[in-house]
Design a protein around this motif. Structure first.
Motif, PDB file in Angstrom:
ATOM      1  N   ALA A  34      -6.316   1.723   0.060  1.00  0.00           N
ATOM      2  CA  ALA A  34      -7.148   2.705  -0.635  1.00  0.00           C
ATOM      3  C   ALA A  34      -8.301   2.052  -1.396  1.00  0.00           C
ATOM      4  N   LEU A  35      -8.325   0.726  -1.427  1.00  0.00           N
ATOM      5  CA  LEU A  35      -9.341  -0.022  -2.182  1.00  0.00           C
ATOM      6  C   LEU A  35      -9.417   0.465  -3.631  1.00  0.00           C
ATOM      7  N   THR A  36      -8.268   0.395  -4.316  1.00  0.00           N
ATOM      8  CA  THR A  36      -8.272   0.652  -5.756  1.00  0.00           C
ATOM      9  C   THR A  36      -8.962  -0.543  -6.409  1.00  0.00           C
ATOM     10  N   TYR A  37      -8.960  -0.606  -7.738  1.00  0.00           N
ATOM     11  CA  TYR A  37      -9.658  -1.695  -8.430  1.00  0.00           C
ATOM     12  C   TYR A  37      -9.197  -3.071  -7.941  1.00  0.00           C
ATOM     13  N   SER A  38      -7.913  -3.199  -7.527  1.00  0.00           N
ATOM     14  CA  SER A  38      -7.407  -4.529  -7.132  1.00  0.00           C
ATOM     15  C   SER A  38      -7.526  -4.786  -5.629  1.00  0.00           C
ATOM     16  N   GLY A  39      -7.964  -3.799  -4.881  1.00  0.00           N
ATOM     17  CA  GLY A  39      -8.156  -3.983  -3.437  1.00  0.00           C
ATOM     18  C   GLY A  39      -9.598  -4.369  -3.162  1.00  0.00           C
ATOM     19  N   ASN A  40      -9.794  -5.349  -2.313  1.00  0.00           N
ATOM     20  CA  ASN A  40     -11.136  -5.887  -2.102  1.00  0.00           C
ATOM     21  C   ASN A  40     -11.354  -6.094  -0.605  1.00  0.00           C
ATOM     22  N   GLU A  97       2.479   7.740  -9.049  1.00  0.00           N
ATOM     23  CA  GLU A  97       1.833   8.339  -7.865  1.00  0.00           C
ATOM     24  C   GLU A  97       1.886   7.390  -6.666  1.00  0.00           C
ATOM     25  N   SER A  98       1.354   6.180  -6.839  1.00  0.00           N
ATOM     26  CA  SER A  98       1.273   5.268  -5.678  1.00  0.00           C
ATOM     27  C   SER A  98       2.629   4.671  -5.317  1.00  0.00           C
ATOM     28  N   ASN A  99       3.378   4.238  -6.341  1.00  0.00           N
ATOM     29  CA  ASN A  99       4.593   3.468  -6.042  1.00  0.00           C
ATOM     30  C   ASN A  99       5.762   4.360  -5.644  1.00  0.00           C
ATOM     31  N   HIS A 124      10.109  -2.802   2.897  1.00  0.00           N
ATOM     32  CA  HIS A 124       9.625  -2.379   1.578  1.00  0.00           C
ATOM     33  C   HIS A 124       9.563  -3.601   0.656  1.00  0.00           C
ATOM     34  N   VAL A 125       8.354  -3.916   0.193  1.00  0.00           N
ATOM     35  CA  VAL A 125       8.144  -5.138  -0.594  1.00  0.00           C
ATOM     36  C   VAL A 125       8.270  -4.814  -2.077  1.00  0.00           C
ATOM     37  N   SER A 126       9.374  -5.263  -2.673  1.00  0.00           N
ATOM     38  CA  SER A 126       9.602  -4.962  -4.085  1.00  0.00           C
ATOM     39  C   SER A 126       9.612  -6.254  -4.917  1.00  0.00           C
ATOM     40  N   SER A 183      10.058 -12.989  -6.675  1.00  0.00           N
ATOM     41  CA  SER A 183       9.619 -13.441  -7.995  1.00  0.00           C
ATOM     42  C   SER A 183       8.088 -13.507  -8.032  1.00  0.00           C
ATOM     43  N   ASN A 184       7.548 -14.022  -9.142  1.00  0.00           N
ATOM     44  CA  ASN A 184       6.090 -14.075  -9.323  1.00  0.00           C
ATOM     45  C   ASN A 184       5.417 -14.959  -8.279  1.00  0.00           C
ATOM     46  N   ASN A 185       4.354 -14.446  -7.698  1.00  0.00           N
ATOM     47  CA  ASN A 185       3.594 -15.200  -6.701  1.00  0.00           C
ATOM     48  C   ASN A 185       2.343 -15.828  -7.325  1.00  0.00           C
ATOM     49  N   GLU A 193      -6.898 -10.630 -13.324  1.00  0.00           N
ATOM     50  CA  GLU A 193      -6.243 -10.112 -14.525  1.00  0.00           C
ATOM     51  C   GLU A 193      -4.859 -10.740 -14.691  1.00  0.00           C
ATOM     52  N   LYS A 194      -4.309 -11.349 -13.609  1.00  0.00           N
ATOM     53  CA  LYS A 194      -2.961 -11.917 -13.652  1.00  0.00           C
ATOM     54  C   LYS A 194      -3.022 -13.330 -14.224  1.00  0.00           C
ATOM     55  N   VAL A 195      -1.911 -13.814 -14.787  1.00  0.00           N
ATOM     56  CA  VAL A 195      -2.006 -14.947 -15.710  1.00  0.00           C
ATOM     57  C   VAL A 195      -2.623 -16.212 -15.098  1.00  0.00           C
TER      58      VAL A 195
HETATM   59  N1  LIG Z   1       2.084 -10.349  -7.257  1.00  0.00           N
HETATM   60  C1  LIG Z   1       3.360 -10.669  -7.407  1.00  0.00           C
HETATM   61  O1  LIG Z   1       3.681 -11.687  -8.019  1.00  0.00           O
HETATM   62  C2  LIG Z   1       4.438  -9.805  -6.783  1.00  0.00           C
HETATM   63  C3  LIG Z   1       5.754 -10.264  -6.818  1.00  0.00           C
HETATM   64  C4  LIG Z   1       6.755  -9.484  -6.211  1.00  0.00           C
HETATM   65  C5  LIG Z   1       6.417  -8.291  -5.581  1.00  0.00           C
HETATM   66  N2  LIG Z   1       5.126  -7.865  -5.578  1.00  0.00           N
HETATM   67  C6  LIG Z   1       4.815  -6.587  -4.873  1.00  0.00           C
HETATM   68  O2  LIG Z   1       3.975  -6.929  -3.786  1.00  0.00           O
HETATM   69  C7  LIG Z   1       3.063  -5.874  -3.530  1.00  0.00           C
HETATM   70  C8  LIG Z   1       1.645  -6.400  -3.536  1.00  0.00           C
HETATM   71  O3  LIG Z   1       1.376  -6.974  -4.810  1.00  0.00           O
HETATM   72  P1  LIG Z   1      -0.046  -7.633  -5.130  1.00  0.00           P
HETATM   73  O4  LIG Z   1       0.154  -8.593  -6.223  1.00  0.00           O
HETATM   74  O5  LIG Z   1      -0.699  -8.068  -3.872  1.00  0.00           O
HETATM   75  O6  LIG Z   1      -0.827  -6.355  -5.712  1.00  0.00           O
HETATM   76  P2  LIG Z   1      -2.388  -6.053  -5.775  1.00  0.00           P
HETATM   77  O7  LIG Z   1      -2.571  -5.161  -6.958  1.00  0.00           O
HETATM   78  O8  LIG Z   1      -3.179  -7.307  -5.701  1.00  0.00           O
HETATM   79  O9  LIG Z   1      -2.681  -5.239  -4.430  1.00  0.00           O
HETATM   80  C9  LIG Z   1      -2.249  -3.923  -4.242  1.00  0.00           C
HETATM   81  C10 LIG Z   1      -3.049  -3.332  -3.083  1.00  0.00           C
HETATM   82  O10 LIG Z   1      -2.531  -2.013  -2.818  1.00  0.00           O
HETATM   83  C11 LIG Z   1      -3.629  -1.124  -2.666  1.00  0.00           C
HETATM   84  N3  LIG Z   1      -3.180   0.218  -3.076  1.00  0.00           N
HETATM   85  C12 LIG Z   1      -2.735   0.605  -4.295  1.00  0.00           C
HETATM   86  N4  LIG Z   1      -2.399   1.913  -4.270  1.00  0.00           N
HETATM   87  C13 LIG Z   1      -2.619   2.343  -2.999  1.00  0.00           C
HETATM   88  C14 LIG Z   1      -2.447   3.584  -2.349  1.00  0.00           C
HETATM   89  N5  LIG Z   1      -1.996   4.671  -3.020  1.00  0.00           N
HETATM   90  N6  LIG Z   1      -2.742   3.684  -1.027  1.00  0.00           N
HETATM   91  C15 LIG Z   1      -3.197   2.594  -0.350  1.00  0.00           C
HETATM   92  N7  LIG Z   1      -3.400   1.399  -0.929  1.00  0.00           N
HETATM   93  C16 LIG Z   1      -3.119   1.279  -2.232  1.00  0.00           C
HETATM   94  C17 LIG Z   1      -4.734  -1.682  -3.577  1.00  0.00           C
HETATM   95  O11 LIG Z   1      -6.019  -1.209  -3.188  1.00  0.00           O
HETATM   96  C18 LIG Z   1      -4.550  -3.180  -3.373  1.00  0.00           C
HETATM   97  O12 LIG Z   1      -5.294  -3.633  -2.271  1.00  0.00           O
HETATM   98  C19 LIG Z   1       3.333  -4.808  -4.586  1.00  0.00           C
HETATM   99  O13 LIG Z   1       4.153  -3.818  -4.019  1.00  0.00           O
HETATM  100  C20 LIG Z   1       4.059  -5.553  -5.684  1.00  0.00           C
HETATM  101  O14 LIG Z   1       4.941  -4.700  -6.386  1.00  0.00           O
HETATM  102  C21 LIG Z   1       4.130  -8.594  -6.162  1.00  0.00           C
END
Ligand SMILES: NC(=O)c1ccc[n+]([C@@H]2O[C@H](COP(=O)([O-])OP(=O)(O)OC[C@H]3O[C@@H](n4cnc5c(N)ncnc54)[C@H](O)[C@@H]3O)[C@@H](O)[C@H]2O)c1
Length: 330
Positions: A34-40, A97-99, A124-126, A183-185, A193-195
């Motif tokens: 959906a290219l929300t703020y974090s999608g590029n 909404e999204s999750n 499903h990636v949790s 765990s944290n990636n 915005e992430k640490v």
């Molecule tokens: N980053 C981590 O350390 C970490 C660790 C474990 C699990 N996860 C999980 O991995 C997944 C990806 O994490 P990330 O860090 O890449 O997140 P991110 O915020 O960088 O990316 C999320 C992406 O999802 C898209 N998106 C959000 N809502 C949407 C919607 N309604 N429809 C379509 N696209 C949508 C955004 O545009 C973005 O491109 C998430 O489900 C997160 O819970 C992340």
């Protein structure tokens, strides 16, 4: 194999799209984001002429669109989500909404498009955050797949809710779904915005490092490509209805992480600025990844500390144009 990746323009999604194209030569990938703020979309612009890759700008909440895409896909890697805990504390609605609703929409669309007894898989990636928090004084305690869910932030609650829906669809409708909790990636393309990218880019800009509370909170850090490899192993060989923990066996306090970044970038600790703690800040996460290691033969091979962190820092140093456009929105 034609794989639908949701959220492929985010941090892990971008790395997963690249990983699949590089390591599964016969596969095609459709990326729905959906290219929300974090999608590029720029993250994958260089793949424009790659015939095995297609980008679709759309929302997982759009049932008709998802159903239409799934008719031509063999599996889903579902990553699309709101992912930043601080944002969930400020406003939890987009997270629900999204999750939650987004995952439910995807599950229903898969049921309709693929039929009830389909063997096509939804991965499903949790996150490990659904297990809550571990105490600092019990280093022997780790999250296993049997640890009860105990969500402490609106983000983790929304991820926990989506996990429960996935398990319910497997039990109720026989949906061929598996869940991963990682765990944290860290690695390239993480929103600043992430640490880790925040601290690295702040140092590159001559700014302070805002460290929450006493800095003793512990996270288990995994290099993003190790996560991608684990996701493919569960997608291909994991058992339906099961949960697989993924972790780096690499626990670091935020203070230790900060000192390592400072050392690797040749800076001193005068750059640290202690700031009030995050509300409900989980103290410690630690993953027991025995199940994925023994059942599927996966092990982290790219997360060596601190060289993987150094490699990540170098990526942000070399790609200032990428993060400088995003930083003002953080
Ligand atoms: N980053 C981590 O350390 C970490 C660790 C474990 C699990 N996860 C999980 O991995 C997944 C990806 O994490 P990330 O860090 O890449 O997140 P991110 O915020 O960088 O990316 C999320 C992406 O999802 C898209 N998106 C959000 N809502 C949407 C919607 N309604 N429809 C379509 N696209 C949508 C955004 O545009 C973005 O491109 C998430 O489900 C997160 O819970 C992340």
């Amino acid at each position: 194999m034609h794989l639908l990746i949701t959220g492929g323009c985010g941090f892990i999604g971008t790395n997963l799209v690249r990983f699949v194209l590089a390591h599964r030569p016969g596969w095609r990938v459709t990326n729905l984001d959906a290219l929300t703020y974090s999608g590029n979309s720029e993250n994958l612009e260089d793949l424009g002429s790659e015939p095995r890759y297609r980008f679709v700008h759309g929302n997982i909440l759009d049932r008709a669109l998802v159903e239409d895409l799934l008719c031509d896909c063999d599996a889903i890697a579902h990553l699309a989500a709101e992912s930043h805990v601080d944002r969930s504390i400020a406003d939890s609605r987009p997270f629900v909404e999204s999750n939650v609703l987004g995952t439910q929409t995807l599950l229903d669309a898969a049921r309709t498009a693929w039929g009830p007894a389909s063997e096509k898989r939804l991965l499903h990636v949790s996150t490990d955050e659904v297990y809550g928090s571990l105490p600092l004084d019990r280093p022997d305690w780790k999250f296993t797949e049997q640890t009860p869910l105990h969500t402490n932030s609106p983000y983790s609650a929304s991820k926990g809710g989506s996990d429960l829906l996935v398990q319910a669809y497997h039990q109720t409708y026989g949906t061929n779904a598996a869940i991963t909790r990682c765990s944290n990636n860290f690695g390239p393309y993480q929103y600043p915005e992430k640490v880790i990218p925040l601290f690295v880019t702040n140092l590159l800009e001559g700014k302070k490092l805002p460290l929450y509370g006493d800095g003793k909170n512990v996270r288990d850090w995994l290099y993003v490509e190790d996560h991608c490899e684990a996701l493919l192993s569960v997608l291909e060989r994991g058992r339906a209805g099961e949960v697989y923990n993924i972790g780096g066996n690499n626990e670091r306090s935020n203070l230790e992480l900060t000192h390592t970044i400072l050392r690797l970038m040749g800076k001193d600790e005068s750059a640290i600025e202690y700031v009030p703690d995050r509300l409900g800040h989980d103290r410690r996460y630690a993953i027991d990844a025995t199940k994925i290691e023994s059942h599927l033969g996966w092990k982290p091979t790219r997360s060596h500390w601190p060289s993987a962190l150094k490699h990540t820092i170098t990526w942000y140093e070399d790609n200032a144009c990428w993060w400088k456009r995003l930083k003002p929105k953080c």
